[in-house]
Design an enzyme around this catalytic site. Structure first.
Site, PDB file in Angstrom:
ATOM      1  N   HIS A  21       0.835  -1.214   0.000  1.00 30.54           N
ATOM      2  CA  HIS A  21       0.000   0.000   0.000  1.00 30.54           C
ATOM      3  C   HIS A  21       0.868   1.262   0.000  1.00 30.54           C
ATOM      4  CE1 HIS A  21      -3.766   2.003   0.103  1.00 30.54           C
ATOM      5  NE2 HIS A  21      -3.585   2.538   1.293  1.00 30.54           N
ATOM      6  N   ASP A  60      -8.356   8.579  -6.830  1.00 35.92           N
ATOM      7  CA  ASP A  60      -8.083   9.605  -5.815  1.00 35.92           C
ATOM      8  C   ASP A  60      -6.708  10.214  -6.043  1.00 35.92           C
ATOM      9  OD1 ASP A  60      -6.266   7.691  -4.800  1.00 35.92           O
ATOM     10  OD2 ASP A  60      -7.770   6.885  -3.440  1.00 35.92           O
ATOM     11  N   LYS A  83     -11.932  13.554  -4.633  1.00 33.97           N
ATOM     12  CA  LYS A  83     -13.086  13.288  -3.761  1.00 33.97           C
ATOM     13  C   LYS A  83     -12.963  14.043  -2.445  1.00 33.97           C
ATOM     14  CE  LYS A  83     -10.994   9.074  -1.888  1.00 33.97           C
ATOM     15  NZ  LYS A  83     -10.994   7.628  -1.852  1.00 33.97           N
ATOM     16  N   ARG A  85     -14.372  13.615   1.324  1.00 38.36           N
ATOM     17  CA  ARG A  85     -15.062  12.671   2.214  1.00 38.36           C
ATOM     18  C   ARG A  85     -15.956  13.419   3.197  1.00 38.36           C
ATOM     19  NH1 ARG A  85     -14.063   7.456   1.814  1.00 38.36           N
ATOM     20  NH2 ARG A  85     -12.121   6.687   0.936  1.00 38.36           N
ATOM     21  N   ASP A 111      -6.139   1.086  -9.163  1.00 37.09           N
ATOM     22  CA  ASP A 111      -5.939   1.191  -7.716  1.00 37.09           C
ATOM     23  C   ASP A 111      -5.173  -0.035  -7.239  1.00 37.09           C
ATOM     24  OD1 ASP A 111      -6.087   2.514  -5.302  1.00 37.09           O
ATOM     25  OD2 ASP A 111      -8.266   2.706  -5.319  1.00 37.09           O
ATOM     26  N   ASP A 115     -11.716  -2.147  -1.450  1.00 39.88           N
ATOM     27  CA  ASP A 115     -12.298  -2.623  -0.202  1.00 39.88           C
ATOM     28  C   ASP A 115     -13.823  -2.675  -0.318  1.00 39.88           C
ATOM     29  OD1 ASP A 115     -12.897  -3.323   2.391  1.00 39.88           O
ATOM     30  OD2 ASP A 115     -12.082  -1.528   3.321  1.00 39.88           O
ATOM     31  N   THR A 116     -14.509  -1.591   0.004  1.00 39.05           N
ATOM     32  CA  THR A 116     -15.982  -1.588  -0.062  1.00 39.05           C
ATOM     33  C   THR A 116     -16.489  -1.256  -1.463  1.00 39.05           C
ATOM     34  OG1 THR A 116     -16.099   0.744   0.559  1.00 39.05           O
ATOM     35  CG2 THR A 116     -16.137  -0.872   2.362  1.00 39.05           C
ATOM     36  N   ALA A 117     -15.594  -0.834  -2.356  1.00 33.78           N
ATOM     37  CA  ALA A 117     -15.895  -0.475  -3.754  1.00 33.78           C
ATOM     38  C   ALA A 117     -16.708   0.818  -3.880  1.00 33.78           C
ATOM     39  CB  ALA A 117     -16.603  -1.607  -4.489  1.00 33.78           C
ATOM     40  N   THR A 119     -15.672   4.116  -3.487  1.00 34.77           N
ATOM     41  CA  THR A 119     -14.950   5.131  -4.263  1.00 34.77           C
ATOM     42  C   THR A 119     -14.912   4.757  -5.734  1.00 34.77           C
ATOM     43  OG1 THR A 119     -13.567   5.731  -2.371  1.00 34.77           O
ATOM     44  CG2 THR A 119     -12.730   6.328  -4.537  1.00 34.77           C
TER      45      THR A 119
END
Length: 202
Positions: A21, A60, A83, A85, A111, A115-117, A119
């Site tokens: 990461h 991002d 973006k 937040r 990317d 994760d949660t998809a 973005t």
């Protein structure tokens, strides 16, 4: 650093990994680290698609360096999704816009992790609204937690291409998996034979 120390204490004398990461994580290890990039898998796959008017997009600001590297390699334009937040709700995006022109372009979002998809799917929707012809995404590590699978199925994405660094919990018509087996095998073989592995760091 704790995980690095645990691996070393367990007897690891060399670490081989893909798309950390943050590149700085390599500095936590006191043993050699071979940090392989998924770009050596993704770039040939994007080239095979033979997309006209190709534009590389970062979902991002943090991924702009990665997007630029792909853009240079593929001779494509680069745009960045910006973006904001929500200050009150975690993992919630209040507003998103794009820096650059995507009108009539085939856009590839990049990317290192999904994760949660939230973005990614919001970025795809916004890019289509801005006139993009098609939008697809390439992400190395498919964490895909919460409502991620549902969001991807209902999204404006043509497809999501991931690697098998994390096994998928369920099948999806929009998700395609590229195996990392060959690239890890090649790097292991070259390390064992004391040959150069720099060709795998695209």
């Amino acid at each position: 650093k704790l995980v690095a120390n645990l691996l070393t204490a367990a007897g690891a004398t060399r670490i081989m990994t893909m798309d950390l990461h943050a590149d700085q994580i390599q500095g936590f290890f006191e043993v050699p680290v071979d940090h392989i990039y998924s770009s050596s898998l993704f770039i040939p796959d994007i080239e095979k698609l033979k997309l006209d008017d190709l534009t590389i997009a970062s979902p991002d600001m943090g991924g702009s360096k990665r997007a630029n590297a792909y853009g240079n390699q593929l001779g494509a334009d680069v745009v960045i999704c910006y973006k904001q937040r929500s200050k009150t709700l975690a993992n919630t995006i209040e507003k998103m816009t794009v820096i650059g022109d995507v009108e009539g372009r085939n856009v590839v979002l990049l990317d290192d992790m999904i994760d949660t998809a939230g973005t990614l799917t919001k970025a795809a929707e916004m890019l289509k609204e801005k006139g993009a012809k098609t939008v697809r995404a390439y992400c190395t590590h498919p964490v895909l937690s919460g409502k991620a699978y549902d969001r991807i199925e209902k999204s404006a994405l043509e497809e999501l291409v991931v690697t098998d660094t994390i096994p998928l919990r369920q099948e999806s018509s929009k998700i395609r998996v590229i195996s990392t087996a060959n690239i890890f095998a090649q790097v292991m073989n070259k390390v064992h034979k004391h040959e150069s592995i720099s060709g795998h760091f695209v």
